[in-house]
Scaffold this motif. Structure first.
Motif, PDB file in Angstrom:
ATOM      1  N   ASP A  34       0.857  -1.182   0.000  1.00  0.00           N
ATOM      2  CA  ASP A  34       0.000   0.000   0.000  1.00  0.00           C
ATOM      3  C   ASP A  34       0.897   1.237   0.000  1.00  0.00           C
ATOM      4  O   ASP A  34       1.823   1.329   0.818  1.00  0.00           O
TER       5      ASP A  34
ATOM      6  N   PRO B  63      -0.662  -2.035  11.379  1.00  0.00           N
ATOM      7  CA  PRO B  63      -1.363  -2.608  10.232  1.00  0.00           C
ATOM      8  C   PRO B  63      -2.323  -3.720  10.659  1.00  0.00           C
ATOM      9  O   PRO B  63      -2.026  -4.500  11.564  1.00  0.00           O
TER      10      PRO B  63
ATOM     11  N   THR C  70       4.764  -0.895   8.499  1.00  0.00           N
ATOM     12  CA  THR C  70       4.380   0.399   7.939  1.00  0.00           C
ATOM     13  C   THR C  70       5.532   1.382   8.071  1.00  0.00           C
ATOM     14  O   THR C  70       6.238   1.400   9.096  1.00  0.00           O
TER      15      THR C  70
ATOM     16  N   THR D 225       2.859   0.487   3.423  1.00  0.00           N
ATOM     17  CA  THR D 225       2.694  -0.715   4.244  1.00  0.00           C
ATOM     18  C   THR D 225       2.969  -1.931   3.387  1.00  0.00           C
ATOM     19  O   THR D 225       2.442  -2.052   2.267  1.00  0.00           O
TER      20      THR D 225
ATOM     21  N   HIS E  43       2.528  -5.938   3.354  1.00  0.00           N
ATOM     22  CA  HIS E  43       1.823  -7.074   3.940  1.00  0.00           C
ATOM     23  C   HIS E  43       2.500  -8.347   3.409  1.00  0.00           C
ATOM     24  O   HIS E  43       2.434  -8.628   2.202  1.00  0.00           O
TER      25      HIS E  43
ATOM     26  N   VAL F  13      -4.985  -9.704  -2.050  1.00  0.00           N
ATOM     27  CA  VAL F  13      -5.362  -8.324  -2.364  1.00  0.00           C
ATOM     28  C   VAL F  13      -6.829  -8.240  -2.764  1.00  0.00           C
ATOM     29  O   VAL F  13      -7.512  -7.248  -2.455  1.00  0.00           O
TER      30      VAL F  13
ATOM     31  N   MET G 192      -8.783  -8.174   0.412  1.00  0.00           N
ATOM     32  CA  MET G 192      -8.586  -6.954   1.186  1.00  0.00           C
ATOM     33  C   MET G 192      -9.488  -5.822   0.716  1.00  0.00           C
ATOM     34  O   MET G 192      -9.879  -4.957   1.505  1.00  0.00           O
TER      35      MET G 192
ATOM     36  N   PRO H  60      -8.153   0.130  -0.394  1.00  0.00           N
ATOM     37  CA  PRO H  60      -7.461   0.631   0.802  1.00  0.00           C
ATOM     38  C   PRO H  60      -8.195   1.804   1.425  1.00  0.00           C
ATOM     39  O   PRO H  60      -8.801   2.626   0.725  1.00  0.00           O
TER      40      PRO H  60
ATOM     41  N   ALA I 254      -7.324   4.306   4.980  1.00  0.00           N
ATOM     42  CA  ALA I 254      -6.581   4.565   6.209  1.00  0.00           C
ATOM     43  C   ALA I 254      -6.825   6.007   6.616  1.00  0.00           C
ATOM     44  O   ALA I 254      -6.841   6.905   5.761  1.00  0.00           O
TER      45      ALA I 254
ATOM     46  N   PRO J 102      -5.069   7.138  -0.663  1.00  0.00           N
ATOM     47  CA  PRO J 102      -4.473   5.972  -1.328  1.00  0.00           C
ATOM     48  C   PRO J 102      -3.921   6.331  -2.704  1.00  0.00           C
ATOM     49  O   PRO J 102      -4.566   7.045  -3.479  1.00  0.00           O
TER      50      PRO J 102
ATOM     51  N   ARG K 275      -2.479   0.193  -4.340  1.00  0.00           N
ATOM     52  CA  ARG K 275      -2.501  -1.081  -3.618  1.00  0.00           C
ATOM     53  C   ARG K 275      -2.348  -2.173  -4.673  1.00  0.00           C
ATOM     54  O   ARG K 275      -3.195  -2.308  -5.565  1.00  0.00           O
TER      55      ARG K 275
END
Length: 245
Positions: A151, A165, A176, A194, A196, A206, A209, A212, A214, A219, A222
């Motif tokens: 990310d 995270p 992160t 970040t 993962h 992905v 997920m 994204p 946050a 963003p 990703r």
């Protein structure tokens, strides 16, 4: 006492694109068999790693993609150890000196056919590891993985600290980072990254997920990334040969 990357005060990220489609094998042979081993051998480099963003990885990207970062085909990173006094500056200078000396020796052929879409230094902020991974967070990058989901976001509210995270299913742990200097061209401003680390297929991780989100971060990308396996460098060759007969 922090061990492994948990003691690293600084990390470096590079997002290159090979602009000559016929040079991917040359690029990977240089990086994997020359450049990366020499950098890993430096006493101030705790760990170094690189991943590929294959056409399938690019197609599996989720959410908005900054045009500059979306051209990325590879990602490389290095973790720097603290020098006396706690700063990594001395180790970074040794690392830069190695890059210059190999250039003077004619061992930087990639400079003619690659573009770094983004490079910068970042501060490791926070890392988490799943209990079932059975390693410390400082050992996480050394643990075998099937690839990563990365990310990248622009920090729009510096007052919001980087949260630990969240670990999606199939992820062994994550780190992160925050950093980035102001620049005129996107991605600009202070960035947050970040990583993962995936035990399951990153393309499946992905997808699960989703987009994204946050707090305090816009963003920018990703995407899943796969490990670079030496001599298995044919990800882009079908793209090179596709076209009218």
């Amino acid at each position: 006492m922090p061990i492994g990357v948990a003691a690293a005060p600084l990390a470096f990220f590079s997002f290159p694109e090979v602009v000559d489609p016929e040079r991917h094998r040359d690029y990977n042979a240089w990086h994997q068999l020359d450049h990366l081993p020499e950098n890993r051998a430096l006493p101030g480099v705790v760990h170094g790693e690189r991943w590929v963003r294959t056409p399938a990885c690019r197609a599996a990207s989720v959410g908005p993609a900054d045009p500059t970062l979306d051209a990325t085909q590879y990602v490389a990173m290095y973790w720097f150890a603290p020098a006396p006094g706690g700063s990594a500056d001395a180790h970074v200078e040794e690392w830069r000196a190695l890059g210059e000396s190999t250039r003077q020796e004619g061992r930087r052929p990639e400079l003619d056919w690659t573009v770094r879409r983004f490079t910068d230094f970042f501060r490791p902020e926070t890392g988490v590891v799943a209990p079932e991974a059975l390693v410390s967070v400082g050992a996480l990058p050394f643990r075998p993985h099937r690839g990563v989901v990365i990310d990248v976001g622009r920090v729009v509210d510096p007052g919001v600290p980087a949260p630990p995270p969240e670990l999606a299913p199939g992820v062994a742990g994550a780190w992160t980072f925050t950093g980035g200097r102001d620049r005129d061209a996107p991605p600009h401003g202070r960035l947050r990254i970040t990583l993962h680390y995936c035990e399951s297929d990153p393309l499946e991780v992905v997808e699960a997920m989703g987009a994204p989100a946050a707090p305090g971060v816009e963003p920018l990308l990703r995407t899943p990334l796969l490990p670079v396996v030496p001599w298995e460098w044919d990800w882009f060759e079908s793209e090179e040969t596709d076209g009218p007969a």
